[in-house]
Every structure is written in structure tokens, then in C-alpha cells.
Write an enzyme that holds these catalytic residues in place. Structure first.
Site, mmCIF file in Angstrom:
data_model
loop_
_atom_site.group_PDB
_atom_site.id
_atom_site.type_symbol
_atom_site.label_atom_id
_atom_site.label_comp_id
_atom_site.label_asym_id
_atom_site.label_seq_id
_atom_site.Cartn_x
_atom_site.Cartn_y
_atom_site.Cartn_z
ATOM 1 N N HIS A 1 0.228 -10.426 -1.998
ATOM 2 C CA HIS A 1 -1.061 -9.805 -2.300
ATOM 3 C C HIS A 1 -1.166 -9.516 -3.796
ATOM 4 C CE1 HIS A 1 -1.889 -9.422 1.957
ATOM 5 N NE2 HIS A 1 -0.711 -8.848 2.129
ATOM 6 N N TYR B 1 -2.224 -11.356 -9.761
ATOM 7 C CA TYR B 1 -0.874 -11.331 -9.202
ATOM 8 C C TYR B 1 0.102 -11.171 -10.370
ATOM 9 C CZ TYR B 1 -3.271 -13.252 -5.141
ATOM 10 O OH TYR B 1 -4.127 -13.450 -4.080
ATOM 11 N N LYS C 1 -4.696 -1.507 -4.860
ATOM 12 C CA LYS C 1 -4.561 -2.158 -6.153
ATOM 13 C C LYS C 1 -4.911 -1.171 -7.268
ATOM 14 C CE LYS C 1 -6.206 -6.400 -3.987
ATOM 15 N NZ LYS C 1 -4.933 -6.733 -3.385
#
Length: 336
Positions: free
Chosen positions: A283, A277, A314
Site C-alpha cells: 500500500h 510508495y 497515509k
């Protein structure tokens, strides 16, 4: 136009220079033009030149005695058909911006061609990406799979910028060794919990995993006890390493992420060491896997990692651990 092949090199006379001037093919010489095998074969296929005594098929078979020629030609053809001017070197190919060519523009990509089973040697990869960056070029891997399909990856060396939302300062805590983890008595909303450490066991207790525990012991936040005895950082590292041979590398990458105010958590469910993070997002933003700088991974394994990261929105980083520090290598699929 006709070209001559002497078994090693394909050359054209002075009329061949028009190919260079108009479309950036070949390398000019005093008396004509020298073509790379990929250029010559592509031009034959496009019926732009002829090589007496050879057809496209026979010349392709001739060049294919070189183990990497097939995939090299496929990448060259694909780039040309996408509208790029392509020349050999300094890796496999250098690629110009669309509409530009040698003498009238600069190359923007340096392309390395691989097969899906080729190994990625991180030390060499990092050297090549650094060299490309020094030349102000983007480093691209062009990977050819077993069905001759192409995938392009952009490789970047990322320098972590500090997270925009700094984490709260930590007080000192005492923890009890529980197997190869530790238990800390702390109330909900404690400094450890706000900083993204641990898993709450109940309203009064948290469990810290080996990597975060070692990091907290190293910075003096946690004092680890077993009965009346305090366990040293080195002692716990030796204990935890018995069942996790990657632990030292993971800790180095974890500490680097924490130093930049990022919050690493286990990435097990994604098949990697950490999900990370970078702010206060709900998320995680990154998947990060720790490797030794001398590590060698098959391209197929990296492809799976990049696909997984992309599917969950990601970025995919590999943290290459070296005595001089951590080098974060980002792999990202791109469409040229």
C-alpha cells in the site's frame, strides 16, 4: 483579587504577581501584573479575579469587538483546561510543557489560531514553520469551526529521505504518442514496470500517462514519436498542458519524489495528485498534492485532505513548488 480595566489593558496590583508565580498568568510589571484579554476573561470565569464594573458576560462582549477574539479565547481556555500554561506570542500563543511555566521551563508549542474558513497561504505558513523550527518549537494550527469545536494540526516541513529499496536502472525506450499519453512496447517485468511506471495494456504494451511520460522524456529514457517525427519535451508539455493547467507543478513534485527513489502513482481516487510508495510496501504511504508556493487554500479543503489521508492510513503532504525547489509541508491532526 481585583483587576482594573481601562478600556485597553487589564492590570492587577502587586498581589496579582502570585498568579504569575504559581500558574504563569500574565506579564509581571514593576508595580503589578498585566493580563491579556484571554487570561483575564478565563480568570474571571474561574472566579479567580474580579474586574469592578464588569461581569464575565459584559467583558466578553467588550473584547468580542475584536473579530478574532472569540476563537482565540476558546483555544486559550481549551489549552488551559488541558493543563498547559499559555502565554501570548510570538504567533498567537506559546504553550509550555505540562508542569512547566515561564522562568521554570521552556515553551514547546507555537500556536496559530484560525477559523475553518480562513485561507492557508503556503508562503506565509512555511515562513512561520521555519521560524518555529529555528526556535526548536512545534508549530500548531488550532482551528475553530462554526460550532466552536477545536481541531489541532501539527505542521512540519519534511525533508525526504531516500527510499530504502532503490529502484532498478532504466534503459532507453521508444514510445508512440497516443492522444496525450504514450504507448511503449515492452514485455512483462520490464525495467519500466519494475520501477513503477505505466499501466499494462496487454502482454506486449504499456501506456504511460502525461506526468510520468514527461519525467521519462526529461531524463532521456523515452524517445516520443508521432509517425516519423520525434516530439520534443517542450512540445509534449505544451500539448499536455492544454487540458491540465496544473501539469508543470505536478511534474516538479513528481520529479522530486522520483529523485528520492519513491514511486508516485496517480492519487485521483483519493482526490489528490499522487499516492506515493516509499519502499516496497503493498500500500502507498503518502498522499501528495502539488501547489504553487504562493497558493492559497481554504482551511476547510485542507481539513478534508487530512481526514481522507488519515482514513486510509497515509500521511498528507503538500508539495509547494518554488523556484528554489520543492518544500514538502505535512499536515497531521494531533491531540494535545
Amino acid at each position: 483579587m481585583k483587576a482594573a480595566f481601562d478600556g485597553n489593558t487589564i492590570r492587577m496590583g502587586k498581589d496579582g504577581k502570585a498568579l504569575y508565580e504559581q500558574s504563569g498568568y500574565g506579564r509581571p510589571e514593576a508595580d503589578g501584573l498585566r493580563l491579556s484579554p484571554q487570561e483575564a476573561l478565563y480568570l474571571i470565569h474561574r472566579q479567580k479575579i474580579e474586574v469592578p464594573g464588569y461581569s464575565f458576560d459584559t467583558l466578553f462582549a467588550e473584547f468580542s469587538s475584536q473579530p478574532t477574539f472569540m476563537r482565540s479565547f476558546l483555544v486559550y481556555r481549551d489549552l488551559r483546561e488541558r493543563g498547559y500554561v499559555v502565554q501570548t506570542g510570538p504567533h498567537d500563543f506559546r504553550v509550555f510543557r505540562r508542569g512547566e511555566k515561564p522562568g521554570k521551563g521552556e515553551s514547546v508549542y507555537l500556536v496559530r489560531v484560525l477559523s475553518e474558513r480562513d485561507p492557508i497561504r503556503f508562503e506565509k505558513l512555511i515562513e512561520e514553520v521555519m521560524a518555529s523550527r529555528n526556535m526548536r518549537k512545534q508549530y500548531i494550527l488550532a482551528v475553530v469551526d462554526d460550532e466552536e469545536e477545536l481541531t489541532y494540526y501539527e505542521i512540519k516541513l519534511q525533508k525526504l529521505a531516500a527510499a530504502q529499496n532503490p529502484l532498478p536502472p532504466l534503459g532507453q525506450h521508444e514510445a508512440i504518442l497516443i492522444g496525450k499519453s504514450a504507448m511503449v512496447r515492452t514485455s512483462p517485468g520490464s525495467d519500466l514496470e519494475q520501477a513503477g511506471y505505466g499501466k499494462r495494456l496487454d502482454p506486449e504494451r504499456m501506456i504511460l500517462g502525461p506526468v510520468e511520460l514527461l519525467s521519462l522524456m526529461e531524463n532521456g529514457t523515452i524517445r516520443l514519436m508521432q509517425g516519423q517525427d520525434e516530439i520534443s519535451t517542450a512540445g509534449f508539455l505544451a500539448l499536455a498542458s492544454e487540458t491540465d493547467k496544473e501539469l508543470a507543478g505536478k511534474i516538479a513534485v513528481y520529479n522530486e519524489l522520483r529523485a528520492n527513489q519513491f514511486t508516485p502513482r496517480t492519487g485521483y481516487k483519493f482526490g489528490h495528485h499522487f499516492r506515493v510508495y516509499c519502499g516496497r510496501n503493498v500500500h502507498s504511504d503518502l498522499l501528495v498534492h502539488a501547489v504553487e508556493k504562493e497558493a492559497v487554500l481554504p482551511m476547510s479543503a485542507i481539513s478534508r485532505s487530512v481526514r481522507m489521508a488519515h482514513s486510509v492510513k497515509k500521511k498528507m503532504f503538500f508539495g509547494a513548488v518554488h523556484s528554489s525547489g520543492i518544500q514538502f509541508v505535512e499536515f497531521a491532526r494531533i491531540k494535545l
